[in-house]
Design a protein around this motif. Structure first.
Motif, PDB file in Angstrom:
ATOM      1  N   VAL A 112      43.694  37.815  39.671  1.00 24.08           N
ATOM      2  CA  VAL A 112      43.362  36.402  39.925  1.00 24.08           C
ATOM      3  C   VAL A 112      41.900  36.139  39.582  1.00 24.08           C
ATOM      4  O   VAL A 112      41.577  35.126  38.957  1.00 24.08           O
ATOM      5  CB  VAL A 112      43.693  36.008  41.380  1.00 24.08           C
ATOM      6  N   ASP A 113      41.005  37.047  39.973  1.00 21.84           N
ATOM      7  CA  ASP A 113      39.580  36.868  39.634  1.00 21.84           C
ATOM      8  C   ASP A 113      39.373  36.768  38.125  1.00 21.84           C
ATOM      9  O   ASP A 113      38.534  35.999  37.661  1.00 21.84           O
ATOM     10  CB  ASP A 113      38.746  38.032  40.192  1.00 21.84           C
ATOM     11  N   ARG A 130      58.225  38.230  49.151  1.00 18.03           N
ATOM     12  CA  ARG A 130      57.077  38.923  48.560  1.00 18.03           C
ATOM     13  C   ARG A 130      56.232  37.967  47.724  1.00 18.03           C
ATOM     14  O   ARG A 130      55.011  37.907  47.881  1.00 18.03           O
ATOM     15  CB  ARG A 130      57.538  40.093  47.686  1.00 18.03           C
ATOM     16  N   SER A 131      56.871  37.205  46.833  1.00 19.05           N
ATOM     17  CA  SER A 131      56.119  36.292  45.970  1.00 19.05           C
ATOM     18  C   SER A 131      55.478  35.171  46.770  1.00 19.05           C
ATOM     19  O   SER A 131      54.362  34.744  46.459  1.00 19.05           O
ATOM     20  CB  SER A 131      57.026  35.725  44.872  1.00 19.05           C
ATOM     21  N   VAL A 132      56.135  34.716  47.820  1.00 20.98           N
ATOM     22  CA  VAL A 132      55.552  33.674  48.670  1.00 20.98           C
ATOM     23  C   VAL A 132      54.344  34.239  49.419  1.00 20.98           C
ATOM     24  O   VAL A 132      53.339  33.543  49.600  1.00 20.98           O
ATOM     25  CB  VAL A 132      56.606  33.089  49.636  1.00 20.98           C
ATOM     26  N   GLY A 133      54.397  35.501  49.831  1.00 22.55           N
ATOM     27  CA  GLY A 133      53.239  36.134  50.463  1.00 22.55           C
ATOM     28  C   GLY A 133      52.047  36.199  49.528  1.00 22.55           C
ATOM     29  O   GLY A 133      50.913  35.899  49.908  1.00 22.55           O
ATOM     30  N   VAL A 134      52.289  36.552  48.263  1.00 27.28           N
ATOM     31  CA  VAL A 134      51.212  36.591  47.269  1.00 27.28           C
ATOM     32  C   VAL A 134      50.664  35.182  47.032  1.00 27.28           C
ATOM     33  O   VAL A 134      49.452  34.965  47.036  1.00 27.28           O
ATOM     34  CB  VAL A 134      51.701  37.219  45.943  1.00 27.28           C
ATOM     35  N   ALA A 135      51.559  34.217  46.853  1.00 32.41           N
ATOM     36  CA  ALA A 135      51.119  32.837  46.595  1.00 32.41           C
ATOM     37  C   ALA A 135      50.302  32.283  47.761  1.00 32.41           C
ATOM     38  O   ALA A 135      49.260  31.654  47.562  1.00 32.41           O
ATOM     39  CB  ALA A 135      52.326  31.939  46.333  1.00 32.41           C
ATOM     40  N   ALA A 137      48.557  33.941  49.973  1.00 33.28           N
ATOM     41  CA  ALA A 137      47.254  34.620  50.009  1.00 33.28           C
ATOM     42  C   ALA A 137      46.329  34.069  48.921  1.00 33.28           C
ATOM     43  O   ALA A 137      45.141  33.837  49.185  1.00 33.28           O
ATOM     44  CB  ALA A 137      47.442  36.128  49.844  1.00 33.28           C
ATOM     45  N   ILE A 138      46.853  33.850  47.720  1.00 31.57           N
ATOM     46  CA  ILE A 138      46.024  33.306  46.647  1.00 31.57           C
ATOM     47  C   ILE A 138      45.519  31.924  47.027  1.00 31.57           C
ATOM     48  O   ILE A 138      44.337  31.618  46.879  1.00 31.57           O
ATOM     49  CB  ILE A 138      46.799  33.265  45.309  1.00 31.57           C
ATOM     50  N   PHE A 139      46.408  31.095  47.536  1.00 25.47           N
ATOM     51  CA  PHE A 139      45.975  29.758  47.931  1.00 25.47           C
ATOM     52  C   PHE A 139      44.927  29.829  49.041  1.00 25.47           C
ATOM     53  O   PHE A 139      43.901  29.144  48.979  1.00 25.47           O
ATOM     54  CB  PHE A 139      47.145  28.885  48.379  1.00 25.47           C
ATOM     55  N   ASP A 140      45.161  30.658  50.051  1.00 23.97           N
ATOM     56  CA  ASP A 140      44.206  30.760  51.157  1.00 23.97           C
ATOM     57  C   ASP A 140      42.845  31.260  50.694  1.00 23.97           C
ATOM     58  O   ASP A 140      41.812  30.802  51.181  1.00 23.97           O
ATOM     59  CB  ASP A 140      44.750  31.691  52.255  1.00 23.97           C
ATOM     60  N   CYS A 141      42.835  32.195  49.762  1.00 24.70           N
ATOM     61  CA  CYS A 141      41.574  32.809  49.319  1.00 24.70           C
ATOM     62  C   CYS A 141      40.898  32.047  48.179  1.00 24.70           C
ATOM     63  O   CYS A 141      39.685  32.171  47.993  1.00 24.70           O
ATOM     64  CB  CYS A 141      41.830  34.251  48.888  1.00 24.70           C
ATOM     65  N   TYR A 142      41.650  31.287  47.423  1.00 25.85           N
ATOM     66  CA  TYR A 142      41.115  30.598  46.251  1.00 25.85           C
ATOM     67  C   TYR A 142      41.468  29.111  46.278  1.00 25.85           C
ATOM     68  O   TYR A 142      41.770  28.525  45.246  1.00 25.85           O
ATOM     69  CB  TYR A 142      41.682  31.217  44.966  1.00 25.85           C
ATOM     70  N   SER A 143      41.379  28.506  47.433  1.00 22.26           N
ATOM     71  CA  SER A 143      41.819  27.103  47.570  1.00 22.26           C
ATOM     72  C   SER A 143      40.970  26.141  46.730  1.00 22.26           C
ATOM     73  O   SER A 143      41.424  25.039  46.423  1.00 22.26           O
ATOM     74  CB  SER A 143      41.819  26.680  49.036  1.00 22.26           C
ATOM     75  N   GLU A 144      39.773  26.560  46.329  1.00 20.14           N
ATOM     76  CA  GLU A 144      38.970  25.676  45.481  1.00 20.14           C
ATOM     77  C   GLU A 144      39.537  25.597  44.059  1.00 20.14           C
ATOM     78  O   GLU A 144      39.215  24.674  43.315  1.00 20.14           O
ATOM     79  CB  GLU A 144      37.500  26.107  45.454  1.00 20.14           C
ATOM     80  N   PHE A 145      40.390  26.559  43.682  1.00 24.32           N
ATOM     81  CA  PHE A 145      40.961  26.584  42.332  1.00 24.32           C
ATOM     82  C   PHE A 145      42.433  26.187  42.283  1.00 24.32           C
ATOM     83  O   PHE A 145      42.921  25.744  41.254  1.00 24.32           O
ATOM     84  CB  PHE A 145      40.833  27.979  41.714  1.00 24.32           C
TER      85      PHE A 145
END
Length: 182
Positions: A112-113, A130-135, A137-145
């Motif tokens: 993602v980085d 599994r895919s919802v867990g990844v999604a 986490a990405i949204f929570d950690c990269y919500s500005e993008f």
């Protein structure tokens, strides 16, 4: 008639933030065929471990990936469980199912980085754990993008795998020096 994905492809660059699209294994192939040549879209493929596919009498290709690994494709194999476990099958052989590892969680964060601001299409077998867990986490950690995941049309009420969610977020926090041991 165009479906929602075709419409999304046409308007994706007018959106204020990038999208995270969660789908199942079969729709992923359809979406990947339509988007694999578009440089603003990347892919995360989550398949079962070979042991899990074999033990569940699935076609062993259930552990294979549709797209070859590249700088735009991350292929991972882990099962929809919260911790590794081993048991003996009816033949007396040890079978081990594998949860997501911290190494795999770090691969997701690095991927993602390296692809910030690109749209992400990701899948697991059913597109709901599994895919919802990844999604998530990405949204929570990269919500500005990334905008809130509203493109999971298959399962409007999903339950992210808690181990996937926590390990991916932990990998993000560790990489960004935001995690402290007690």
């Amino acid at each position: 008639m165009k479906d929602w994905f075709d419409n999304w492809l046409l308007c994706r660059n007018t959106l204020p933030k990038s999208s995270i699209i969660v789908t199942n294994r079969w729709r992923f192939q359809e979406y990947a065929d339509k988007a694999k040549d578009l440089s603003d879209i990347v892919f995360i493929s989550i398949s079962a471990s070979k042991e899990c596919a074999f033990d569940h009498f699935l076609d062993i290709t259930e552990a294979d990936h549709y797209l070859p690994e590249s700088n735009r494709v991350l292929n991972l194999n882990f099962d929809d469980i919260t911790e590794d476990f081993t048991f003996k099958n009816e033949c007396g052989e040890d079978i081990t199912y594998h949860a997501i590892s911290m190494s795999q969680a770090k691969q997701i964060i690095d991927f993602v980085d390296n692809n910030k601001r690109k749209h992400i299409i990701l899948h697991c077998r059913a597109g709901k754990s599994r895919s919802v867990g990844v999604a998530r986490a990405i949204f929570d950690c990269y919500s500005e993008f990334y905008e809130e995941n509203k493109y999971n049309e298959h399962h409007p009420i999903d339950t992210p795998n808690p181990d996937v969610l926590s390990k991916v977020k932990r990998a993000f926090y560790e990489k960004n020096h935001m995690f402290q041991e007690n």
